[in-house]
Design an enzyme around this catalytic site. Structure first.
Site, PDB file in Angstrom:
ATOM      1  N   HIS A   1      -2.401   7.691   6.550  1.00 24.40           N
ATOM      2  CA  HIS A   1      -2.825   6.493   5.942  1.00 24.40           C
ATOM      3  C   HIS A   1      -4.326   5.916   6.484  1.00 24.40           C
ATOM      4  O   HIS A   1      -5.023   5.285   5.804  1.00 24.40           O
ATOM      5  CB  HIS A   1      -1.706   5.180   6.625  1.00 24.40           C
ATOM      6  CG  HIS A   1      -1.862   4.004   5.646  1.00 24.40           C
ATOM      7  ND1 HIS A   1      -1.785   3.982   4.383  1.00 24.40           N
ATOM      8  CD2 HIS A   1      -2.164   2.598   6.202  1.00 24.40           C
ATOM      9  CE1 HIS A   1      -1.978   2.687   3.908  1.00 24.40           C
ATOM     10  NE2 HIS A   1      -1.980   1.859   5.012  1.00 24.40           N
TER      11      HIS A   1
ATOM     12  N   CYS B   1       0.667  -1.303   0.085  1.00 25.17           N
ATOM     13  CA  CYS B   1      -0.002   0.056  -0.120  1.00 25.17           C
ATOM     14  C   CYS B   1       0.807   1.417  -0.084  1.00 25.17           C
ATOM     15  O   CYS B   1       0.284   2.418   0.003  1.00 25.17           O
ATOM     16  CB  CYS B   1      -0.886  -0.056   1.254  1.00 25.17           C
ATOM     17  SG  CYS B   1      -2.031  -1.388   1.392  1.00 25.17           S
TER      18      CYS B   1
ATOM     19  N   GLU C   1      -0.784   4.961  14.357  1.00 27.21           N
ATOM     20  CA  GLU C   1      -0.259   6.181  13.305  1.00 27.21           C
ATOM     21  C   GLU C   1      -0.452   7.310  14.145  1.00 27.21           C
ATOM     22  O   GLU C   1       0.506   8.082  14.031  1.00 27.21           O
ATOM     23  CB  GLU C   1      -1.108   5.988  12.082  1.00 27.21           C
ATOM     24  CG  GLU C   1      -0.595   7.321  11.123  1.00 27.21           C
ATOM     25  CD  GLU C   1      -1.440   7.126   9.704  1.00 27.21           C
ATOM     26  OE1 GLU C   1      -0.823   8.073   9.124  1.00 27.21           O
ATOM     27  OE2 GLU C   1      -2.388   6.445   9.600  1.00 27.21           O
TER      28      GLU C   1
ATOM     29  N   LYS D   1      -9.496   7.987   3.157  1.00 24.72           N
ATOM     30  CA  LYS D   1      -9.970   6.422   3.045  1.00 24.72           C
ATOM     31  C   LYS D   1     -11.205   6.350   3.253  1.00 24.72           C
ATOM     32  O   LYS D   1     -12.103   5.335   2.935  1.00 24.72           O
ATOM     33  CB  LYS D   1      -9.007   5.530   3.314  1.00 24.72           C
ATOM     34  CG  LYS D   1      -7.655   5.352   2.627  1.00 24.72           C
ATOM     35  CD  LYS D   1      -6.792   4.232   3.018  1.00 24.72           C
ATOM     36  CE  LYS D   1      -5.415   4.288   2.520  1.00 24.72           C
ATOM     37  NZ  LYS D   1      -4.518   5.311   2.940  1.00 24.72           N
TER      38      LYS D   1
ATOM     39  N   PHE E   1       1.921  -3.660   3.687  1.00 28.58           N
ATOM     40  CA  PHE E   1       2.180  -4.992   4.230  1.00 28.58           C
ATOM     41  C   PHE E   1       3.367  -5.394   4.160  1.00 28.58           C
ATOM     42  O   PHE E   1       4.083  -5.153   2.972  1.00 28.58           O
ATOM     43  CB  PHE E   1       1.125  -6.228   3.527  1.00 28.58           C
ATOM     44  CG  PHE E   1      -0.018  -6.152   4.352  1.00 28.58           C
ATOM     45  CD1 PHE E   1      -0.468  -5.448   5.130  1.00 28.58           C
ATOM     46  CD2 PHE E   1      -0.836  -7.225   3.843  1.00 28.58           C
ATOM     47  CE1 PHE E   1      -2.038  -5.465   5.622  1.00 28.58           C
ATOM     48  CE2 PHE E   1      -1.974  -7.462   4.304  1.00 28.58           C
ATOM     49  CZ  PHE E   1      -2.883  -6.552   5.218  1.00 28.58           C
TER      50      PHE E   1
ATOM     51  N   HIS F   1      -9.862   1.963   0.611  1.00 24.67           N
ATOM     52  CA  HIS F   1      -8.289   1.860   0.226  1.00 24.67           C
ATOM     53  C   HIS F   1      -8.086   1.249  -0.944  1.00 24.67           C
ATOM     54  O   HIS F   1      -8.315   0.314  -1.240  1.00 24.67           O
ATOM     55  CB  HIS F   1      -7.987   1.068   1.462  1.00 24.67           C
ATOM     56  CG  HIS F   1      -6.450   0.786   1.707  1.00 24.67           C
ATOM     57  ND1 HIS F   1      -5.486   1.523   0.934  1.00 24.67           N
ATOM     58  CD2 HIS F   1      -5.911   0.145   2.435  1.00 24.67           C
ATOM     59  CE1 HIS F   1      -4.313   1.262   1.260  1.00 24.67           C
ATOM     60  NE2 HIS F   1      -4.443   0.551   2.257  1.00 24.67           N
TER      61      HIS F   1
END
Length: 416
Positions: A306, A166, A317, A338, A404, A343
């Protein structure tokens, strides 16, 4: 060596909130949700039966005939559409350009996954008879989008794809920024695309317990910072930005949307899917971006986090953000777009960079929609721009994307 300045001179997108920049920016500020029941396949047996698809998509409306459509995976179609828009928006006169100085650096997390899935289905249905399409490999490989954009226009400069889950398109933009400021190119078409609303993607993320399962309330399913968040909502689409050396842009009288200030990259070195609980990698990426841009924390006005709406990721975060910005964090506007777009996996960074351009040029902070319930793990003294867009003059905007594998990437855009 004197590093060259890099600016943004063209924008393009096709995403769940619109087929062009104007529609996207308007719906972003208005807080529109792009979620709807999945139409790309029959999701009746899946735990998650909704996503943020590109609405009313017809390849023919974008100039793809049936033959081209069969040769191009959807992620490549989205790439070509958004890149074409951005190139047209930039008003580059190709007859006057050195094509060896124009490149394409593109990000995608999973590339042509639907092409691979369909071919495997055909192989199994055919009893193991290996009658694969000759287009299987060129349709599915992640670099094909960058290659085809260059072929369409004759760009012969740096050309490749970045794959970091991502964080992919944020890494692509960072590479484009560095290639131009180091003198390796004058113009680079950069961004990312993804078309992952497929049975293996949805099923795989469901098995990883990463997706929201609010099937009866899909419009409000993506809810970053809300206590009842239960996972992200998958999106799709493509976004493109024209990065250009500043003097080159000025010489041709180009309109300039923003300057690229700096970038930062890091690894969590922690877990295959989870963010570091103390945000160590995120801290490093943001600090590196600030240092690269020569900015102090109090000079950043907006942070597009994010913010995927996962139980673990959102608080981690914000811990990192508070560490980086210190006492200035409460003067900062923060939002998670998002919540509206879903996403877009490897294409998320480019779409969210466009949200930063929107904030800078429209002097409005896009909201984090769908907030209802306070979570004791979240500090609500932070300005999370909950539910409604807020006006603000933005000197510099930061965007975070994490993938990831522990990949972290941050980019800063600013006014000239």
């Amino acid at each position: 060596m004197q590093l060259r300045r890099v600016v943004i001179t063209g924008l393009g997108t096709i995403n769940p909130l619109g087929h062009n920049i104007e529609t996207y920016f308007t719906n972003l500020i208005d807080g529109v949700s792009g979620a709807a029941p999945i139409t790309r396949f029959d999701a009746a047996l899946f735990k998650t039966r909704f996503a943020c698809e590109v609405k009313n998509y017809d390849p023919a409306q974008f100039g793809f005939d049936r033959k081209e459509e069969r040769k191009l995976d959807l992620f490549t179609q989205f790439a070509l559409i958004s890149a074409t828009q951005a190139i047209e928006d930039s008003s580059l006169d190709m007859s006057k350009e050195n094509m060896g100085r124009i490149g394409v650096i593109w990000g995608t997390g999973i590339g042509g996954i639907d092409t691979l899935f369909q071919e495997i289905k055909g192989y199994v249905a055919g009893g193991g008879n290996p009658r694969f399409s000759p287009f299987l490999i060129p349709k599915m490989i992640p670099d094909i989008a960058a290659g085809l954009i260059s072929m369409k226009y004759g760009f012969r400069g740096p050309n490749f794809a970045t794959v970091s889950a991502c964080a992919s398109s944020t890494n692509a933009m960072a590479d484009a920024f560095n290639y131009i400021r180091l003198g390796k190119a004058d113009v680079i078409v950069t961004g990312g695309s993804e078309a992952g609303i497929t049975p293996p993607s949805v099923g795989g993320f469901n098995s990883a317990q990463a997706l929201s399962t609010r099937n009866e309330d899909y419009l409000r399913a993506s809810r970053p910072f809300d206590k009842t968040r239960d996972g992200f909502v998958m999106g799709e689409g493509g976004s493109s930005l024209i990065f250009e050396e500043y003097e080159h842009a000025v010489a041709r009288g180009a309109k300039i949307y923003a300057e690229v200030g700096g970038c930062g990259m890091s690894a969590d070195a922690y877990h295959i899917t989870a963010s570091h609980p103390e945000g160590l990698g995120a801290i490093l990426a943001m600090q590196s971006a600030l240092e690269d841009a020569g900015l102090r924390p109090n000079e950043v006005d907006y942070l597009n986090v994010h913010g995927t709406s996962t139980p673990v990721g959102d608080p981690a975060e914000l811990i990192a953000v508070k560490e980086v910005f210190g006492d200035d964090v409460y003067k900062l506007h923060i939002s998670a777009t998002k919540s509206m777009t879903g996403h877009l996996l490897g294409a998320a960074g480019a779409l969210e960079a466009l949200a930063c351009v929107c904030a800078i040029n429209r002097e409005m902070i896009p909201p984090t929609i769908n907030f209802e319930h306070e979570d004791p793990e979240i500090d609500y003294k932070l300005n999370l721009t909950l539910n409604i867009a807020q006006p603000r003059k933005v000197r510099a905007a930061m965007s975070n994307n994490f993938g990831f594998g522990g990949h972290n990437a941050t980019i800063i855009l600013k006014t000239l």
